[in-house]
Design a protein around this motif. Structure first.
Motif, PDB file in Angstrom:
ATOM      1  N   GLY A  63      37.084 -66.121   9.087  1.00 25.01           N
ATOM      2  CA  GLY A  63      36.194 -65.290   8.282  1.00 25.01           C
ATOM      3  C   GLY A  63      34.747 -65.373   8.705  1.00 25.01           C
ATOM      4  N   LEU A  64      34.306 -66.566   9.037  1.00 20.07           N
ATOM      5  CA  LEU A  64      32.894 -66.748   9.358  1.00 20.07           C
ATOM      6  C   LEU A  64      32.495 -66.029  10.638  1.00 20.07           C
ATOM      7  N   GLU A  65      33.363 -66.069  11.643  1.00 21.22           N
ATOM      8  CA  GLU A  65      33.012 -65.455  12.917  1.00 21.22           C
ATOM      9  C   GLU A  65      32.772 -63.959  12.766  1.00 21.22           C
ATOM     10  N   ILE A  66      33.592 -63.314  11.952  1.00 18.53           N
ATOM     11  CA  ILE A  66      33.440 -61.868  11.732  1.00 18.53           C
ATOM     12  C   ILE A  66      32.114 -61.581  11.027  1.00 18.53           C
ATOM     13  N   ASN A  67      31.810 -62.371   9.997  1.00 19.83           N
ATOM     14  CA  ASN A  67      30.565 -62.145   9.261  1.00 19.83           C
ATOM     15  C   ASN A  67      29.339 -62.433  10.115  1.00 19.83           C
ATOM     16  N   LEU A  68      29.419 -63.460  10.940  1.00 19.13           N
ATOM     17  CA  LEU A  68      28.288 -63.765  11.801  1.00 19.13           C
ATOM     18  C   LEU A  68      28.060 -62.650  12.819  1.00 19.13           C
ATOM     19  N   ARG A  69      29.146 -62.090  13.327  1.00 17.57           N
ATOM     20  CA  ARG A  69      29.016 -60.974  14.268  1.00 17.57           C
ATOM     21  C   ARG A  69      28.387 -59.766  13.570  1.00 17.57           C
ATOM     22  N   ARG A  70      28.792 -59.519  12.324  1.00 18.94           N
ATOM     23  CA  ARG A  70      28.200 -58.403  11.568  1.00 18.94           C
ATOM     24  C   ARG A  70      26.711 -58.635  11.322  1.00 18.94           C
ATOM     25  N   LEU A  71      26.349 -59.880  11.014  1.00 22.41           N
ATOM     26  CA  LEU A  71      24.937 -60.199  10.777  1.00 22.41           C
ATOM     27  C   LEU A  71      24.090 -59.969  12.021  1.00 22.41           C
ATOM     28  N   LYS A  72      24.599 -60.434  13.151  1.00 21.66           N
ATOM     29  CA  LYS A  72      23.847 -60.298  14.400  1.00 21.66           C
ATOM     30  C   LYS A  72      23.610 -58.832  14.758  1.00 21.66           C
ATOM     31  N   GLY A  73      24.523 -57.967  14.335  1.00 20.88           N
ATOM     32  CA  GLY A  73      24.417 -56.564  14.700  1.00 20.88           C
ATOM     33  C   GLY A  73      23.740 -55.685  13.669  1.00 20.88           C
ATOM     34  N   ASN A  74      23.259 -56.271  12.582  1.00 19.58           N
ATOM     35  CA  ASN A  74      22.666 -55.474  11.511  1.00 19.58           C
ATOM     36  C   ASN A  74      21.177 -55.769  11.381  1.00 19.58           C
ATOM     37  N   ARG A  75      20.357 -54.789  11.729  1.00 18.53           N
ATOM     38  CA  ARG A  75      18.910 -54.983  11.707  1.00 18.53           C
ATOM     39  C   ARG A  75      18.321 -54.942  10.300  1.00 18.53           C
ATOM     40  N   ARG A  76      19.124 -54.561   9.329  1.00 23.87           N
ATOM     41  CA  ARG A  76      18.608 -54.506   7.954  1.00 23.87           C
ATOM     42  C   ARG A  76      18.608 -55.876   7.276  1.00 23.87           C
ATOM     43  N   VAL A  77      19.259 -56.862   7.896  1.00 23.27           N
ATOM     44  CA  VAL A  77      19.281 -58.213   7.323  1.00 23.27           C
ATOM     45  C   VAL A  77      18.317 -59.110   8.085  1.00 23.27           C
ATOM     46  N   ARG A  78      17.385 -59.668   7.362  1.00 25.97           N
ATOM     47  CA  ARG A  78      16.483 -60.653   7.953  1.00 25.97           C
ATOM     48  C   ARG A  78      16.922 -62.032   7.467  1.00 25.97           C
ATOM     49  N   VAL A  79      17.282 -62.920   8.385  1.00 26.53           N
ATOM     50  CA  VAL A  79      17.789 -64.245   8.051  1.00 26.53           C
ATOM     51  C   VAL A  79      16.681 -65.275   8.221  1.00 26.53           C
ATOM     52  N   LEU A  80      16.427 -66.054   7.170  1.00 31.56           N
ATOM     53  CA  LEU A  80      15.453 -67.139   7.214  1.00 31.56           C
ATOM     54  C   LEU A  80      16.164 -68.430   6.834  1.00 31.56           C
ATOM     55  N   THR A  81      16.175 -69.400   7.747  1.00 30.29           N
ATOM     56  CA  THR A  81      16.802 -70.691   7.451  1.00 30.29           C
ATOM     57  C   THR A  81      15.744 -71.751   7.200  1.00 30.29           C
ATOM     58  N   MET A  82      16.190 -72.892   6.668  1.00 26.96           N
ATOM     59  CA  MET A  82      15.314 -74.007   6.297  1.00 26.96           C
ATOM     60  C   MET A  82      14.255 -73.551   5.290  1.00 26.96           C
TER      61      MET A  82
END
Length: 426
Positions: A63-82
């Motif tokens: 499940g995670l690999e699919i979601n991570l691939r979707r995240l990488k390809g979607n410019r509408r999501v900005r990911v901020l860690t830490m």
């Protein structure tokens, strides 16, 4: 403090586990801008720490690999860690969120080559394995980590090890001058996907967790069974490193108990049923798993999995709430209680005891907005005006499948808020 980096048409998702990723992706793929914030160095949450899912017994990469691939390809999501959400003010459609971003000391130029880790000698407890082993203070959080970027533990800064890591990086990705930042976001809706944490087993005094080495929790056992875990997939007793073949699983360890967690944590029965199969995989017909239970709650389609485990000759069930655990001279945990089906007392020794530890909301212990409604256990329901809502295990004790369903619903509610805000502003 920097200027706002979002607008009232933006959805803020707090928490980057399976629920947070799902909510962010579902909203983004419907055309909405999303900021996804995670306090750890990588996305995935507790799902990334699982060895296998029930009932299919497949690895979380499914499940995670699919979601991570979707995240990488979607410019509408900005990911901020830490990142930690330290404050939020405003009302439905018009919030200002204050974020604290901790320094990673590694920039986006990182290629995850690992040279920095090879250069340092300092080690820290490995949070991915619940502290069962150690990891270099310059490390990749885990193999599936996203972003795929190393992180330097703050304990390194100002030490010779930090300078060695800096010198070892061939691409100039290490920045020892990074400082904590504070950022403000203007957002229209907030999805709380902060997840869950294992109940502190040391609080269940009669079971001896923390005093008896061979009493561990279900989340620790999950990492132990993983070939990428602290023991290389071998089920070893912490006391002496011997293989554990006779293992007890104690249900409702902290759950359904007015002295601890009053709610049923829902996943615990299925987690133990799943983990008996790890024991069988490790030892074949020589395995012995005993489940001590009040009642087994295998809902919906999981009943078939329960029946499959019942037919397993290596698994037995004792209907009993274990009263206490003692320790024999050889380190064996000895379970004491009453079998309520035969009404006889027992004192049974096992190689290892696994506590099916309860779930409590990760948000317990942090300051939430005053208008955010929680239930008696601290799970997030949302605000009266609908501008904020809970998702996944932040809203209720849920397994991965139901967390995804809950997160999808939360995304739809947030989209509705943004849509109505847009109409009002037009």
């Amino acid at each position: 403090m920097t200027a706002p980096i979002a607008t009232s048409q933006t959805i803020l998702v707090v928490g980057g586990g399976i629920s947070g990723m799902t909510a962010a992706l579902e909203a983004a793929e419907c055309g909405r801008d999303v900021v996804l914030v995670e306090r750890n160095a990588a996305l995935g949450g507790r799902t990334a720490q699982l060895y296998r899912y029930f009932p299919k017994m497949c690895h979380p990469t499914c499940g995670l690999e699919i979601n991570l691939r979707r995240l990488k390809g979607n410019r509408r999501v900005r990911v901020l860690t830490m990142v930690e959400l330290v404050g939020i003010v405003g009302t439905r459609g018009n919030y200002t969120a204050t974020l604290k971003i901790r320094p990673r000391y590694v920039t986006e130029r990182c290629t995850a080559c690992g040279d920095c880790a090879k250069a340092v000698s300092s080690e820290i407890p490995n949070p991915y394995n619940y502290g069962l082993d150690t990891i270099k203070a310059a490390h990749l959080p885990h193999a599936m980590a996203y972003p795929q970027r190393y992180v330097l533990d703050p304990s390194l800064i100002g030490t010779p090890d930090a300078e060695r890591a800096l010198a070892a990086c061939k691409v100039g990705a290490i920045d020892l001058s990074m400082q904590e930042e504070t950022v403000e976001l203007a957002v229209g809706a907030v999805v709380w996907a902060t997840g869950w944490k294992p109940y502190d087993a040391a609080k269940i005094q009669p079971y001896g967790y923390g005093r008896f080495a061979n009493v561990i929790t279900s989340v620790e056992f999950e990492r132990m069974a993983d070939p990428a875990g602290p023991t290389g997939g071998k089920l070893l007793r912490p006391s002496d490193g011997k293989e554990a073949k006779n293992i007890a699983f104690i249900q409702c360890a902290g759950s359904r108990d007015e002295n601890h967690l009053r709610h049923c944590s829902r996943i615990c029965c299925m987690a133990s049923l799943k983990q008996t199969q790890y024991v069988r995989d490790a030892h074949g017909d020589g395995a012995k798993s005993t489940i001590y239970y009040i009642d087994i709650r295998a809902i919906d389609r999981f009943e078939d999995f329960y029946q499959m485990v019942q037919r397993d000759s290596t698994v037995s069930f004792v209907k009993s709430k274990v009263a206490r655990i003692a320790q024999a001279d050889n380190g064996d945990p000895v379970l004491h209680g009453v079998d309520t089906e035969g009404y006889h007392r027992y004192a049974t020794a096992h190689d290892l005891v696994v506590l099916a530890i309860g779930m409590e909301p990760e948000s317990n212990g942090i300051t939430l907005p005053a208008d955010l409604i929680t239930d008696s256990s601290g799970f997030i329901e949302g605000t009266m005006d609908g501008g904020m809502c809970g998702a996944g295990a932040a809203s209720s004790p849920l397994d991965v499948n139901r967390s995804v369903q809950s997160a999808t619903g939360a995304a739809l509610r947030a989209i509705k808020v943004i849509h109505q805000t847009a109409k009002e502003e037009a």
